[in-house]
Design an enzyme around this catalytic site. Structure first.
Site, mmCIF file in Angstrom:
data_model
loop_
_atom_site.group_PDB
_atom_site.id
_atom_site.type_symbol
_atom_site.label_atom_id
_atom_site.label_comp_id
_atom_site.label_asym_id
_atom_site.label_seq_id
_atom_site.Cartn_x
_atom_site.Cartn_y
_atom_site.Cartn_z
ATOM 1 C CG MET A 1 -11.307 1.797 3.145
ATOM 2 S SD MET A 1 -9.700 2.132 3.881
ATOM 3 C CE MET A 1 -8.717 2.273 2.375
ATOM 4 C CG ASP B 1 -5.112 1.751 1.308
ATOM 5 O OD1 ASP B 1 -3.919 1.632 1.636
ATOM 6 O OD2 ASP B 1 -5.953 0.839 1.428
ATOM 7 C CG MET C 1 -9.153 6.104 2.664
ATOM 8 S SD MET C 1 -8.040 6.525 4.047
ATOM 9 C CE MET C 1 -6.983 5.074 4.034
ATOM 10 C CB SER D 1 -0.867 0.022 1.268
ATOM 11 O OG SER D 1 -1.267 1.356 1.537
ATOM 12 C CG MET E 1 -10.348 -3.534 7.037
ATOM 13 S SD MET E 1 -8.976 -3.146 5.970
ATOM 14 C CE MET E 1 -8.193 -1.815 6.903
ATOM 15 C CG ASP F 1 -5.344 -3.339 4.376
ATOM 16 O OD1 ASP F 1 -6.140 -2.802 3.594
ATOM 17 O OD2 ASP F 1 -4.280 -2.813 4.729
ATOM 18 C CG HIS G 1 -3.784 -2.376 -0.874
ATOM 19 N ND1 HIS G 1 -4.753 -3.360 -0.886
ATOM 20 C CD2 HIS G 1 -4.178 -1.467 0.050
ATOM 21 C CE1 HIS G 1 -5.685 -3.060 0.016
ATOM 22 N NE2 HIS G 1 -5.361 -1.925 0.595
ATOM 23 C CG HIS H 1 -9.182 -1.315 0.825
ATOM 24 N ND1 HIS H 1 -8.421 -1.174 1.966
ATOM 25 C CD2 HIS H 1 -10.455 -1.508 1.248
ATOM 26 C CE1 HIS H 1 -9.196 -1.284 3.034
ATOM 27 N NE2 HIS H 1 -10.421 -1.489 2.631
HETATM 28 C C1 DX5 Z 1 -5.848 1.573 6.127
HETATM 29 C C2 DX5 Z 1 -5.517 0.943 4.778
HETATM 30 C C3 DX5 Z 1 -4.317 0.026 4.865
HETATM 31 C C4 DX5 Z 1 -3.084 0.752 5.357
HETATM 32 C C5 DX5 Z 1 -2.009 -0.257 5.663
HETATM 33 O O1 DX5 Z 1 -7.131 2.142 6.059
HETATM 34 O O2 DX5 Z 1 -6.589 0.174 4.320
HETATM 35 O O3 DX5 Z 1 -4.048 -0.513 3.556
HETATM 36 O O4 DX5 Z 1 -2.651 1.646 4.379
HETATM 37 O O5 DX5 Z 1 -0.951 0.485 6.144
HETATM 38 P P1 DX5 Z 1 0.012 -0.076 7.266
HETATM 39 O O6 DX5 Z 1 0.691 -1.278 6.629
HETATM 40 O O7 DX5 Z 1 0.928 1.080 7.502
HETATM 41 O O8 DX5 Z 1 -0.848 -0.445 8.435
HETATM 42 ZN ZN ZN Z 2 -6.153 -1.002 2.370
#
Ligand code: DX5
Ligand code: ZN
Length: 213
Positions: A64, A31, A33, A6, A134, A172, A29, A62
């Site tokens: 969110m 992320d 948001m 990520s 998660m 994750d 990956h 992913h």
């Molecule tokens: C959090 C994300 C994860 C996060 C993982 O909301 O979905 O993918 O970026 O990051 P680390 O490995 O730093 O926990």
């Molecule tokens: Zn993620």
């Protein structure tokens, strides 16, 4: 164990360089948001399109976000190979969301937050390509691994052994050299790694080591 890096914790001012620094990873990956489903905003499908112009990794996206139904087609057209939405974002339309993603020829994943009972996914397990457990509260990188995630991974691994389901198990959040072996032993197939990787310089070497452990 497959690593899906990520880049949430990377330096976005030099994004191309940062993503090229993890070129040994077959998966990447994203992320996404929206500031609604989680209290943070990152980027949208335009960034997926930009990264697709220089990376041919497998795009593990992913979402969110609230109301994923509205945006799934945009992400697949931008280059997403796999779309993971959150059960909590639209619990009454899970089947419709799976149908939509498969109709658009992408793979479909579903994710649950740490506080959500994994058994809510029971009715859908036979149709999913991936389950994203998660192991931190979604919304930011660099958090600590939540140990109760291990039981969810074990349950998913047991369910697919008993029923012959085909999904892969991805975990994750908070993955590092200590937690990686724990999730692997519990049955996880893929680990998302963000800050642990981006806090180091020898990223490709780390990816090779974690994938071959
Ligand atoms: C959090 C994300 C994860 C996060 C993982 O909301 O979905 O993918 O970026 O990051 P680390 O490995 O730093 O926990
Ligand atoms: Zn993620």
């Amino acid at each position: 164990m497959r690593i899906s890096p990520s880049f949430l914790s990377s330096d976005f001012r030099k994004l191309k360089e940062e993503i090229l620094s993890i070129s040994h990873a077959k998966w990447l990956h994203f992320d996404v948001m929206d500031g609604q489903f989680v209290r943070n905003i990152t980027y949208d499908y335009e960034l997926v399109k930009e990264v697709a112009s220089f990376s041919n990794q497998f795009f593990d996206v992913h979402l969110m976000i609230e109301n994923p139904m509205l945006f799934i087609e945009d992400y697949i057209k931008a280059g997403a190979d796999l779309i993971t939405f959150h059960y909590e974002a639209d619990p009454s339309r899970v089947t419709l969301l799976i149908d939509l993603i498969h109709e658009l020829d992408a793979e479909c994943g579903i994710s649950v937050k740490p506080g959500t009972d994994i058994e809510v996914l029971g009715p859908y397990l036979g149709r999913l390509d991936l389950i994203l457990v998660m192991s931190v509260e979604p919304g930011k990188g660099g958090q600590s691994f939540i140990m109760s995630s291990i039981d969810k991974i074990k349950w998913l691994d047991k369910m697919r052994r008993i029923n012959g389901y085909k999904y892969v198990i991805e975990v994750d959040g908070g993955i590092n050299q200590d937690t990686l072996p724990l999730v692997k032993a519990a049955g996880a197939d893929i680990a998302v790694v963000g800050s642990y990787l981006f806090n180091q310089k020898n990223r490709n070497q780390l990816i090779d080591e974690m994938e071959n452990d």
